[in-house]
Design a protein around this motif. Structure first.
Motif, PDB file in Angstrom:
ATOM      1  N   PHE A   1       0.846  -1.190   0.000  1.00 47.99           N
ATOM      2  CA  PHE A   1       0.000   0.000   0.000  1.00 47.99           C
ATOM      3  C   PHE A   1       0.882   1.240   0.000  1.00 47.99           C
ATOM      4  O   PHE A   1       2.064   1.195   0.344  1.00 47.99           O
ATOM      5  N   PHE A   2       0.279   2.352  -0.376  1.00 51.58           N
ATOM      6  CA  PHE A   2       0.914   3.665  -0.305  1.00 51.58           C
ATOM      7  C   PHE A   2       0.153   4.479   0.732  1.00 51.58           C
ATOM      8  O   PHE A   2      -1.068   4.601   0.649  1.00 51.58           O
ATOM      9  N   ARG A   3       0.874   5.015   1.713  1.00 54.09           N
ATOM     10  CA  ARG A   3       0.221   5.680   2.844  1.00 54.09           C
ATOM     11  C   ARG A   3       0.710   7.117   2.981  1.00 54.09           C
ATOM     12  O   ARG A   3       1.898   7.401   2.851  1.00 54.09           O
ATOM     13  N   VAL A   4      -0.229   7.997   3.284  1.00 50.31           N
ATOM     14  CA  VAL A   4       0.072   9.364   3.701  1.00 50.31           C
ATOM     15  C   VAL A   4      -0.500   9.529   5.102  1.00 50.31           C
ATOM     16  O   VAL A   4      -1.684   9.269   5.325  1.00 50.31           O
ATOM     17  N   GLY A   5       0.348   9.953   6.039  1.00 51.09           N
ATOM     18  CA  GLY A   5      -0.093  10.058   7.423  1.00 51.09           C
ATOM     19  C   GLY A   5       0.291  11.393   8.035  1.00 51.09           C
ATOM     20  O   GLY A   5       1.333  11.972   7.722  1.00 51.09           O
ATOM     21  N   LEU A   6      -0.579  11.886   8.930  1.00 58.90           N
ATOM     22  CA  LEU A   6      -0.346  13.108   9.683  1.00 58.90           C
ATOM     23  C   LEU A   6      -0.483  12.800  11.171  1.00 58.90           C
ATOM     24  O   LEU A   6      -1.416  12.113  11.584  1.00 58.90           O
ATOM     25  N   THR A   7       0.450  13.316  11.977  1.00 56.50           N
ATOM     26  CA  THR A   7       0.379  13.170  13.422  1.00 56.50           C
ATOM     27  C   THR A   7       0.614  14.533  14.053  1.00 56.50           C
ATOM     28  O   THR A   7       1.613  15.204  13.747  1.00 56.50           O
ATOM     29  N   PHE A   8      -0.326  14.927  14.931  1.00 54.24           N
ATOM     30  CA  PHE A   8      -0.205  16.208  15.623  1.00 54.24           C
ATOM     31  C   PHE A   8      -0.219  15.941  17.122  1.00 54.24           C
ATOM     32  O   PHE A   8      -1.130  15.301  17.650  1.00 54.24           O
ATOM     33  N   ASP A   9       0.818  16.436  17.814  1.00 52.69           N
ATOM     34  CA  ASP A   9       0.945  16.274  19.254  1.00 52.69           C
ATOM     35  C   ASP A   9       0.951  17.639  19.919  1.00 52.69           C
ATOM     36  O   ASP A   9       1.707  18.539  19.501  1.00 52.69           O
TER      37      ASP A   9
END
Length: 804
Positions: free
Chosen positions: A774-782
């Motif tokens: 798969f191809f993934r785009v991810g965002l994480t905000f802390d």
């Protein structure tokens, strides 16, 4: 030949690597009770040269293994005044000697009070990348998840499937190389594999692959995978938001959303999390069964395509902990999930024999709902400075599955076409209750005694109702495909473990665990109740040697048991077509193993040699059914298995590149005296995994992970080779509060579980593929807001070269 060469190489190296290194832990606290963040480095006392270093997170630090010698611990931070602590690591791997007092102490330095820094800042940022894989002297592999790219995964299972020493078979079971199937622990309590879905990756601090578990752990499985979650210690709150979007040419689109919250006010800590996963999932299994002999000729090709739709898969949880004085605490946690699954399961079967050619096709409309609820209550306390402690825990878990799956089936025969409708209804209820007490008595001179009791009960109730409507007829019950399965199991256990130092350069431990198992099994009310009980003793022992050159060697022995999974005991038929089905086996017995492993370590190089003998190993095979065209994939016990294992792990680091590499060879020989298996002679199986992390600029990282699992021939099965190449890029923005990740997983679509074997007169080939590419785009905000500090966010640490 390759196996023999590596074996001799490992033996030659072990002769030169007699020694052991020691780890150092402790905690810093400011006068106002705040646990600061900073760095600790180890310097040689003679010339102040750098040895190693670590982060100080929430006041806690855990230095990697340090060879014997005299050192200075240098503590630095913008929150406290820098200071030095002299330390002398003696030859004993269990003791430290304070450089200024000459008194023997444990590795744990305890709580050290530090002075506040004179510098006051509103905000500061110090950057670093954590070391992901850490090899311990006893062969355990620690996988640091928090603060690494692994924390952005969409499931705990995804982390495990790309971890060193772990492989996945055709049934989706994760096993440890050279050890077999593993059991799982979460924060000191055992959990079932199905509960892994309840653990959000963003909440995991560390995963430990324990190859040689002590008597403290259940004797089930060949190894233990222990998961430790993050703890909130600073006064204030933390909020994390994660969003992943995946696109797979094989499995379709998926979206994963996660929210994590931690609040700490004085002695009270509260945590909560929620995740939602929607989209599609897929698994294809292709099987051929051929009988080449003219008198019984048959050729069958079966394809089963599970095309599941998550609508949605929800995971949620909350926990509260109250801390008394010191380390005295009580905690209550709830974890749950709700999974409503739709989609279709498509099945085709083409059969050719001496009579005719048949083609069957079916479409199962999936309509399943699964609910999982788990409650745990824990109490823990450290009793003295020698390491004495007590832990009391209880856990209740409830799995429930309701399914109504209508089936449309069509058959193309030489004399016409047949159609029929089927209804498959299932009601599954599993209740699990477990309580345990663990007590450690710390003694002088590095001695300790571990004692514990555990009781676990499982009640598994599975009701399967199958109805068939032939062409233009009403639905009628099918007794052969319907059943009511009830299984009750109770396991009572007690253990004792003793460990001490043998002089100045050796350590020794011995443990014994006793487990009594009682079970009742009944299939349908009219059949008799099957009951049995048995008592097993499981010893384990370890002997380690250390020398002043900072090298180590350790010998471990353990006896283990692997009980059949509940679904493997369930005799309910999983219908595919009139001639193909899958079925559990209530006559399965647990497999028992004895394992011997030798581990040698020299700073960044680890060598392992192991041998495991397993009696009644659990396996499976397609066996002939009631008719000449019928086959049932059945779980069964083989006779015995002998497995030899050799591995070498090498890690190294540069300022811009860190790398972890493992090469191993496994040689297995299996026997199935009661079944007519025939396969090529056993051959060695190579395994290679490499994980490389490159620093790109100030806030960017590129990870290149690849592994290769070679062909396995053990005398019964031949499992084909497969590999994986995954690339991940991460970029930090907004003072590192926002992270953007792009990942391409299983780029060449090479992950599979395939192979062949011969059972009786039948040649069988199987090929399984999952949604791994798969191809993934991810965002994480802390977002962090800590009341006892005057900074807004932080990411402290040392350079990559100080992490190894």
């Amino acid at each position: 030949m390759r196996f023999s060469f590596l074996f001799l190489l490992c033996c030659w190296q072990i002769g030169n690597l007699l020694g052991q290194a020691s780890g150092i832990t402790g905690q810093l606290v400011l006068p106002n009770g705040h646990f600061p963040t900073g760095n600790v480095t180890v310097l040689r006392a003679v010339d102040s040269s750098f040895v190693t270093g670590e982060l100080i997170l929430d006041g806690q630090f855990q230095l990697p293994e340090v060879p014997a010698g005299s050192y200075l611990l240098y503590f630095t931070s913008l929150e406290f005044a820098s200071f030095y602590q002299p330390i002398a690591v003696e030859k004993s791997a269990e003791q430290l000697t304070s450089g200024d007092k000459g008194q023997t102490a444990d590795f744990d330095l305890g709580i050290l009070q530090v002075s506040p820094a004179q510098l006051s800042l509103d905000e500061f940022v110090v950057r670093a990348q954590r070391q992901v894989y850490v090899q311990r002297n006893d062969g355990t592999v620690d996988i640091n998840v928090a603060g690494t790219l692994l924390a952005a995964s969409s499931s705990t299972r995804e982390i495990l499937e790309r971890s060193p020493d772990l492989t996945t078979n055709e049934n989706g079971v994760i096993s440890v190389m050279g050890k077999g199937n593993a059991i799982y622990y979460l924060n000191g309590q055992r959990v079932e594999p199905g509960q892994l879905a309840l653990i959000a990756p963003a909440n995991i601090e560390r995963i430990s692959i324990i190859r040689n578990p002590s008597a403290r752990y259940d004797a089930s499985g060949g190894a233990v995978i222990e998961i430790t979650t993050l703890r909130q210690t600073k006064d204030g709150y933390r909020l994390g938001i994660q969003q992943n979007v995946d696109d797979s040419p094989f499995g379709g689109m998926q979206s994963y959303s996660a929210l994590n919250l931690g609040i700490n006010r004085g002695k009270l800590t509260f945590t909560a999390n929620a995740t939602a996963q929607v989209g599609r999932d897929r698994h294809i299994k292709f099987t051929t069964r051929d009988r080449p002999e003219p008198a019984t000729f048959l050729s069958s090709a079966v394809t089963t395509d599970w095309q599941h739709k998550l609508q949605p898969f929800l995971v949620y949880g909350a926990g509260v902990q109250y801390s008394f004085t010191g380390s005295d605490y009580v905690s209550l946690a709830y974890r749950g999930s709700h999974d409503r699954q739709g989609g279709h399961t498509l099945n085709t079967n083409r059969i050719i024999d001496n009579i005719e050619t048949l083609n069957y096709a079916s479409d199962i409309a999936v309509n399943e709902q699964r609910i999982n609820d788990s409650w745990s209550l824990n109490y823990g306390r450290d009793l003295d400075t020698l390491g004495s402690s007590i832990f009391i825990g209880g856990q209740y878990t409830h799995f429930k599955t309701d399914a109504f799956n209508p089936i449309s089936e069509i058959g193309q025969l030489e004399n016409g076409t047949t159609r029929r409708q089927l209804r498959n209804s299932m009601d599954l209820d599993i209740h699990i209750l477990a309580v345990q007490v663990d007590y450690t008595l710390g003694l002088a001179n590095g001695k300790a005694i571990d004692l514990g009791l555990r009781f676990g009960q499982v009640n598994n109730d599975a009701d399967l109702d199958f109805q068939i409507a032939e062409q233009n007829q009403d639905f009628t019950p099918s007794p052969s495909l319907s059943s009511h399965y009830i299984y009750l199991e109770r396991v009572s256990a007690a253990y004792a473990n003793y460990r001490q130092n043998l002089g100045q350069n050796a350590t020794f431990s011995f443990g014994l665990r006793a487990e009594r198992t009682d079970y009742q099994l009944q299939v349908d009310e009219e059949q008799s109740l099957l009951t049995d009980h048995y008592l097993n003793l499981f010893p384990n022992a370890s002997l380690g040697f250390t020398f002043s050159n900072g090298r180590s060697v350790q010998l471990n022995y353990s006896a283990r048991i692997n009980r059949p999974p509940y679904e493997s005991l369930n005799p309910n038929l999983i219908y595919q077509d009139p001639y193909t089905s899958m079925q559990g086996n209530p006559a399965l017995i647990p497999e028992k193993s004895h394992a011997l492993e030798l581990i040698a370590k020299n700073q960044h190089t680890t060598l392992k040699l192991g041998y495991t003998c397993t009696k009644d190993p659990l396996s499976g095979s397609a066996l002939p059914g009631d008719g000449p065209r019928s086959y049932v994939l059945t779980r069964l016990n083989m006779s015995e298995d002998h497995s030899w294992y050799a591995a070498i792990t090498q890690t190294f680091a540069l300022p811009w590149w860190t790398s972890n590499n493992t090469l191993s060879v496994t040689y297995s020989q299996a026997f199935a005296y009661e079944f007519a298996f025939s396969a090529p002679a056993p051959t060695p199986q190579p395994y290679l995994i490499t994980d490389n992390r490159f620093r790109l600029g100030k806030h960017g990282f590129l990870e290149v992970m690849a592994y290769y699992v070679g062909v396995l021939r053990d005398g019964t099965f031949e499992r084909y080779d497969y590999g994986n190449l995954t690339l991940t890029y991460e970029k930090s923005l907004l003072a590192q509060n926002l992270k953007i990740r792009v990942q391409a997983a299983d780029i060449f679509t090479t992950v599979r579980a395939s192979g062949e074997y011969r059972q009786g007169a039948t040649d069988i080939y199987f090929d399984n593929r999952w949604r791994t590419n798969f191809f993934r785009v991810g965002l994480t905000f802390d977002l962090n807001k800590l009341k006892k500090s005057n900074y807004k966010n932080q990411s402290t640490g040392v350079r990559e070269t100080q992490r190894m």
